[in-house]
Design an enzyme around this catalytic site. Structure first.
Site, mmCIF file in Angstrom:
data_model
loop_
_atom_site.group_PDB
_atom_site.id
_atom_site.type_symbol
_atom_site.label_atom_id
_atom_site.label_comp_id
_atom_site.label_asym_id
_atom_site.label_seq_id
_atom_site.Cartn_x
_atom_site.Cartn_y
_atom_site.Cartn_z
ATOM 1 N N THR A 150 -3.658 -2.489 0.809
ATOM 2 C CA THR A 150 -2.919 -1.652 1.754
ATOM 3 C C THR A 150 -2.763 -2.387 3.079
ATOM 4 O OG1 THR A 150 -3.646 0.416 0.753
ATOM 5 C CG2 THR A 150 -3.018 0.499 3.078
ATOM 6 N N GLN A 173 1.508 -0.326 -7.966
ATOM 7 C CA GLN A 173 0.398 0.606 -8.146
ATOM 8 C C GLN A 173 0.745 1.965 -7.551
ATOM 9 O OE1 GLN A 173 -3.125 0.882 -5.563
ATOM 10 N NE2 GLN A 173 -4.339 0.135 -7.284
ATOM 11 N N TYR A 231 -9.710 8.454 -4.535
ATOM 12 C CA TYR A 231 -8.396 9.082 -4.387
ATOM 13 C C TYR A 231 -8.227 10.116 -5.495
ATOM 14 C CZ TYR A 231 -7.856 5.520 -0.880
ATOM 15 O OH TYR A 231 -8.059 4.748 0.238
ATOM 16 N N ARG A 290 -6.528 1.291 -12.625
ATOM 17 C CA ARG A 290 -7.630 0.725 -11.845
ATOM 18 C C ARG A 290 -8.760 1.740 -11.725
ATOM 19 N NH1 ARG A 290 -8.360 -2.183 -5.879
ATOM 20 N NH2 ARG A 290 -9.059 -4.121 -6.836
ATOM 21 N N ARG A 302 -8.467 -10.145 -0.115
ATOM 22 C CA ARG A 302 -8.610 -10.548 1.286
ATOM 23 C C ARG A 302 -8.114 -11.981 1.523
ATOM 24 N NH1 ARG A 302 -14.716 -8.337 1.806
ATOM 25 N NH2 ARG A 302 -14.669 -8.949 -0.384
#
Length: 402
Positions: free
Chosen positions: A33, A108, A190, A237, A342
């Site tokens: 994100t 996604q 989520y 996922r 990252r």
């Protein structure tokens, strides 16, 4: 900068078939994100540039940042969506650019549930919903009350509407935006994962209580996507060990091996019936949510492979500690892909750097979520370039693609 060994002779750079496509390597851009979509949730020219740069000289799989399939999936500002014609067209342009570079793409799908911003939902006329009327922390409860949008439990018709929308969103991803895969975000507390967790789900109907009932929404949503576009285009996922947004990992009332072992066994059963998912993506216990885990206990995740026999993506701090986890895991599993997020943010040419053992640019975490900014997004140099080459982009405003 971090010095790394060259990995060109490892399995990381051997081809592998995923769904109906053959990837040239097993390195995956994991979903990240970054808040670089327009105010109308349309992918921007900067977002396109970001993925295009990471697709160059690659040939692997890039998974998009989490993307809303519909307004009702809950909202944050400046997150991409794939519902309106403009949003779909924006993603189509991004994916076309990635394909032209010889790489492959997943979108996604993200449904926030009680992790949404209740104020943003209120402004859009949307309720603040969850499996049960439970907040995951005091800050969320305070925000909801201040917004006048307190959390409430979803009704069964609303759940059924979500399941249907997962199928419809999958069609937009695969048939209209032309992605190779659609991934359901069933991790990190989520909405799909909220139903999984007994700490978030106190329902007494068919979507609560037993492991089978709590897994029902996730599996129904996966089935809707399978029916819509074919299992070979679908991934999911999961984060069995994460402690994030109210999830408890191994300290849950139901141990993750018991719950996610059931989920994976159901997916393997579908595979044996001719409906094998393109892949299952799991987050390693070294990472929890958007940061490294502070849990010092060691966990053996080999049980995942005892159940799920298809393509598996593992993500989580694989570029730490001289890649000891990466090199061990990739050589031990012929159906494995390695997800990185990252260091993919700070190294547009990460595949080339890993292949050749070139130094990595260190990422700057404070810049990850710099809303609608090119800084720390498309301003990192490739190997051999000067950062000054991209300095002019810092003052450029990203613009929607459609």
């Amino acid at each position: 900068m971090t010095v790394i060994p060259p990995l060109k002779d490892t399995k990381l750079f051997k081809p592998i078939k995923v769904g109906n496509v053959e990837l040239k390597n097993r390195l995956v851009h994991a979903p990240t994100t970054r808040y670089r979509a327009s105010d109308a949730h349309v992918p921007t020219d900067s977002l396109l540039t970001y993925y295009k740069l990471r697709a160059e000289n690659n040939g692997g799989l890039l998974i998009s940042e989490a993307t809303f399939g519909d307004d009702t999936f809950g909202l944050y500002n400046n997150i991409p969506e794939i519902k309106t014609p403009a949003q779909v067209e924006g993603w189509r342009q991004v994916i076309e650019a990635v394909h032209k570079e010889g790489s492959f793409f997943t979108i996604q799908l993200w449904n926030l549930g009680r992790a949404a911003d209740p104020k943003v939902n209120k402004e859009r006329g949307l309720p603040f919903v969850a499996p049960s009327a439970l907040y995951f922390d005091e800050e969320s409860e305070k925000a909801a009350k201040e917004a006048g949008n307190e959390v409430r439990a979803l009704t069964i018709p609303e759940i059924e509407a979500y399941v249907k929308e997962y199928g419809e969103a999958a069609k937009r991803v695969i048939y209209e935006a032309k992605a190779d895969f659609v991934e359901l975000h069933g991790a990190h507390g989520y909405l799909l994962d909220q139903f999984n967790q007994p700490e978030a789900n106190e329902r007494t109907d068919k979507y609560g209580g037993s492991i089978e009932n709590r897994a029902r929404f996730l599996l129904e949503s996966i089935d809707a996507a399978i029916d819509a576009v074919g299992a070979e285009h679908v991934g999911v996922r999961l984060s069995p060990y994460a402690k994030f947004q109210g999830t408890k990992g191994v300290d849950s009332k139901t141990h993750p091996i018991a719950f996610f072992g059931y989920v994976l066994s159901e997916l393997e059963k579908r595979a044996n019936e001719g409906k094998r998912l393109a892949y299952v993506s799991v987050v390693e216990p070294r990472v929890s949510g958007n940061a490294d885990s502070k849990d010092t206990r060691e966990f053996n995740t080999s049980w995942i492979r005892e159940v799920w026999k298809g393509v598996l993506i593992r993500s989580g701090a694989y570029l730490n500690e001289n890649y000891k986890f990466l090199q061990h895991d990739i050589e031990a599993d012929d159906q494995l892909l390695i997800g990185v997020s990252r260091y993919y943010t700070s190294n547009p040419d990460l595949a080339e750097r890993l292949r050749n053992g070139w130094e990595l640019n260190k990422y700057e975490r404070p810049l990850f979520y710099k809303v609608l900014s090119n800084v720390g997004y498309i301003t990192y140099p490739k190997h051999g370039e000067e950062a000054s080459k991209y300095k002019h982009l810092e003052s450029v405003q990203p613009k929607p693609l459609a």
